[in-house]
Enzyme design. Structure first.
Site, PDB file in Angstrom:
ATOM      1  CD  GLU A  44     -13.948  -7.845  79.102  1.00  0.00           C
ATOM      2  OE1 GLU A  44     -14.244  -8.713  78.242  1.00  0.00           O
ATOM      3  OE2 GLU A  44     -12.824  -7.319  79.152  1.00  0.00           O
ATOM      4  CE  LYS A 126      -9.410  -8.398  79.596  1.00  0.00           C
ATOM      5  NZ  LYS A 126     -10.239  -7.732  78.549  1.00  0.00           N
ATOM      6  CB  CYS A 162     -12.240 -11.333  78.377  1.00  0.00           C
ATOM      7  SG  CYS A 162     -12.742 -11.636  76.662  1.00  0.00           S
TER       8      CYS A 162
END
Lengths: 609, 609
Positions: A44, A126, A162
């Site tokens: 990330e 994300k 994540c």
């Protein structure tokens, strides 16, 4: 079933070092290509480092990240690395976006780029943004609204980032609907004691939900107070662990997978439960034809570290990277002969090498003989550079000018030591290490601008009882390796003392550390109230005494140097409490202690100082 | 049209002091009743103080807030104050709520209670949660899902909380659909330079959208780095300002309003545009019959303060409340003869009275005669307690034990001063004030554990050029009042110098302050990049030099004591940057300055220390 060889690059980016971080991508992509991989995934926000905090709101930084990404795509192809699909985290944004109160300026996104053939062929942003604990992503990012699926050699590869994995619904659930054959999750998931195990079970469960293998690549290394422990892994949809990287080490994990062939791609969205902003699916087709079958390599499954080794590894990693990434080469610390400075020194030597660690004994007229000899013995055992600077002349000069008694005189000694260490730091360019532990910091048992001086505090999140445990463990490891144990036995076994007045012991001011740490665990880690603590069997007087000390020490904790986060509730940005706070769990019980703000311990200045 | 007399209680709660804050409610409700009011409104989270930060996640604190609210309702009725409708902010929550990752533990809500007849008759939870700047409410609260409308004497009164007013849609828009005759907005809206004007125009606009008068009650007083400036007001739907409280003072603003009669109440929801979680309407009926017509009182419209008075008032308020709420009575500060310490002393005297301010002159062998005489003159003009402590003996003692040169020797002097001030603090119980200004702090021109020592820094968010402006302004005000100007003219007019080596001037290390502050305003306040600054006409060398200094000083800024937030971008929790950060807006241009991390200014320790 079509095959793919995937590589997970567990690397250590530096926040803001776009050039260096891109270089990591080039190097590891070349290594992955050399090992025959068809896809390589990086953590990330690999390109910017993570977390970038308010840098995300700076337009020039967002621009630089986007430009660095484009340059990286071109450079990859230019170096003959255009065939492998590269998944890499970066900071995206729309600099021209109209400002709107409450929406992060420039609409930044925590994004993943898919690079192929010299171009960014797809982007994913994300979707689930964590905003708890150490995370502030609702402050920084605008959530993504599309699931990204890329067809590579006849396999549909979906991407998530994540927190997308930790929350129900969203990209994971939709991956199944989208018919993904592989889910790649890129992460900057910080270390917490025991978290690795939870991560593995989570990945297993989510692979089942996605209905395909899940490849999880994590960052490694320290960034300010966070330590990323790596442990990248691949799990099958039935939960089988197929491969795993070690913790706290850079790694390139290469795995061959047999994957479901892409079956169509007509689903554009799906029921996503309670999610207020459901995703739609974006599809990109790179290559339809499966690879010619080839022989798989045997994957590595690195073992988990046991608890002590994991905590020690996290502290060493956090310290090493903080020193290096801030441009220092060496550290200096005060050696009192006690256990905190001894363990800190041993950690520093493991992180930086003995020749980069400078220990200074700073004896006063109250220092015992064994303090001086234990410090010297530590220096000898570890091989660090050692110096003795008696503080009496400086202390006497202050006492001749100012009338100081009691607490003020005790604190003065600690501050003369702090000033001495800072002078050595300024003169020689060492970073000063503070040696305090979490128990002391919890109750404010330290002197601001004295023993709290420093740029980094390795034991900040380690309770005193664990300081002893880790010391014994480190010595035991040395013996197992046939080396001399670094920490003098006397430093482990003797009674803790600040030695700021004759015969002083920590137990004059604090409960026994075992008992103290138990109370602190309940109150600080578990956030339990005083009534619950008493119900758990702690004596009401003890609860009252400890909680009051904790409640009034917030200012000192906030001014303390950063240190590696180990526990669920550290004393860094994961904890935000007002300084001015009159809330007391327990009212003073006795008339003899009428002032809730009286100094709680002997070398405590008055709160909030 | 039915009448109502409303009262807005602009008060100053203390975080965590549930008992004291409830006492404010009782006192002001009695005062409002005595003045014939039918409704009295208190600020956002009046009962707990605001902001409570992580205390919101502590179950025992949520329980205590809810219990305090119930007790308050009973006590109000018990004291004969059951007839007036009381609107009061508090912390609500559902302690039993199942834990869910990412949802604040216990589902806390930033709520308003409506108390009548000894009971909480209705509750409203804030719908729009700010999560930018100094706000972290997505971390702490679960948003409310209902608009609350209470019928009082035939008027439908709707309630909203702070950010609900700033965001489009939600409670304000729905108030019109719900047929509200009055919209009461309770606030904890922190001061920022020039914000008050924006607040008034916003209130005017929103009253038009709601289609009814809008009553806005704000908090007053300091809470850590935030200062609440009050300025409560009432506006008509046509934008007319009907009443306003002064800034920085407690007040009870009483206004008579002619309001639309409640017309029905059959609308239960309405189109709320893009809002992902639209509100529904809750109605409570207390009394249908309008009041017998009575004669209105003439409302007060307090004037706005002009810019300098407003900034000065914010600093005095922030300092006074920080000292008082943390249990201190007095402050100590170093007096160098320079303008920063002189203005800080004048502010402290205005905040706390001369007899609670202790000034210490700490001359070294490099201090000029005028430094000492200017400090003495300041003491005489303000009447503060004054003491001289020469630092040469202590500095010499260090120099005899350690070989220190250059920067290390300069920093030593500042640290001996810091240690001396802390010793006096510990001995006598004064809070130490740091005297640094925002320009110095921006570029790291200060010594950690030296001049950065302290519990509070009044000028932390005031650029150097404004320090001079405020000093001249304060002296002018004194003359207008027929008093002696507090600040010696020489302190205002002389060249700034740290006096840490012979003949040293700030301009040896820094650009002229006027120019520096212009660059800092662009880079720090406006978040503009280096290319934009150069395009604005700043010399590239200047831009490079200043930006590099700013970029490497993050650690020092973070360790600096808190101070009152004045600007849009202060150096407190509204700014969150990594310490380890290799991002540089500009690369070093000259070979003579190859290390971007070299100390940027003379009494700078090496970054990040």
């Amino acid at each position: 079933m079509p095959q793919l060889r995937i590589a997970l690059a567990q690397v250590d980016p530096t926040v803001g070092d776009l050039e260096g971080n891109a270089e990591h991508v080039l190097t590891q992509t070349r290594a992955a290509t050399d090992r025959g991989a068809h896809l390589v995934a990086f953590p990330e926000m690999q390109l910017t480092g993570y977390p970038v905090e308010d840098l995300a709101l700076r337009a020039s930084f967002v621009d630089a990240s986007r430009a660095a990404l484009d340059a990286l795509a071109v450079e990859l192809a230019g170096q003959g690395l255009g065939e492998i699909l590269v998944v890499v985290g970066y900071l995206d944004g729309s600099v021209g976006d109209a400002a709107r109160l409450g929406r992060p300026k420039g609409s930044p996104q925590n994004a993943a780029a898919l690079i192929h053939g010299g171009q960014v062929v797809a982007r994913y942003a994300k979707h689930h943004l964590p905003n708890y604990g150490v995370f502030d992503e609702a402050r920084y990012f605008v959530p993504g609204t599309h699931l990204q699926v890329v067809r590579l050699h006849g396999v549909d590869v979906a991407v998530a980032i994540c927190e997308d994995l930790w929350q129900d619904g969203g990209p994971v659930a939709l991956s199944r609907e989208a018919g993904a054959g592989l889910l790649v999750v890129i992460n900057g998931s910080p270390y917490e004691r025991g978290k690795n195990e939870g991560r593995v079970s989570l990945a297993r469960r989510r692979a089942g939900e996605a209905g395909c293998p899940l490849a999880y690549v994590n960052m490694v290394g320290g960034q300010d107070e966070l330590v990323f422990d790596g442990g990248s892994l691949v799990v099958a949809p039935d939960g089988e662990l197929l491969a795993r990287s070690p913790q706290f080490e850079a790694d390139l994990l290469v795995v061959d997978l047999d994957l479901a062939a892409a079956s169509g791609g007509d689903v554009e969205s799906a029921d996503q439960g309670e999610d207020p902003s459901p995703l739609t699916i974006n599809r990109t087709i790179l290559s339809e034809t499966p690879l010619t079958p080839y022989e798989s390599v045997k994957p590595v499954i690195a073992p988990h570290l046991e608890d002590r080794a994991e905590v020690y590894g996290a502290i060493v990693t956090g310290l090493r990277d903080y020193v290096r990434k801030n441009g220092f080469r060496s550290v200096v610390l005060g050696l009192s002969g006690g256990i905190d400075s001894a363990l800190t020194a041993a950690i520093a030597v493991d992180a930086l090498g003995a020749r980069n660690v400078y220990g200074v004994s700073l004896p006063s007229s109250y220092s015992s003989e064994h303090s001086k000899s234990d410090a010297a013995e530590l220096a000898e055992r570890t091989g660090l550079a050692y110096q003795v600077v008696p503080i009496a002349p400086m202390v006497d000069a202050f006492l001749a000018s100012l009338e100081l008694t009691g607490l003020a005189e005790e604190n003065l000694q600690a501050r003369v030591r702090g000033t001495t260490l800072m002078a050595l730091s300024n003169q020689h360019g060492h970073l000063v290490l503070a040696t305090g532990n979490k128990s002391e910091l919890s109750v404010g048992y330290s002197t601001m601008y004295g023993d709290a001086v420093g740029g980094f505090a390795p034991l900040k999140d380690v309770p005193k009882t664990d300081v002893w445990e880790l010391s014994r463990w480190r010595n035991r490891v040395a013996l197992e390796r046939g080396e001399a144990p670094p920490i003098p036995e006397a430093s482990i076994t003797k009674e803790p003392s600040a030695e700021l007045r004759p015969g002083q012991l920590d137990t004059d001011s604090l409960p026994d550390y075992k008992l103290l740490d138990d109370v602190l665990d309940d109150y600080v880690e578990q956030d339990r109230g005083s009534a619950e603590l008493v119900a758990d069997g702690f004596a009401p007087e003890l609860v009252e005494r400890v909680l009051r000390m904790v409640d009034i020490a917030e200012y000192k904790r906030r001014q303390y140097p950063p240190g590696p986060k180990i526990s669920v509730k550290g004393f860094g940005r994961d904890r935000r409490l007002p300084i001015t706070n009159r809330w007391r769990e327990v009212a003073p019980a006795t008339a003899s202690d009428p002032d809730p703000d009286a100094p709680a311990s002997p070398h405590h200045p008055l709160p909030p100082q």
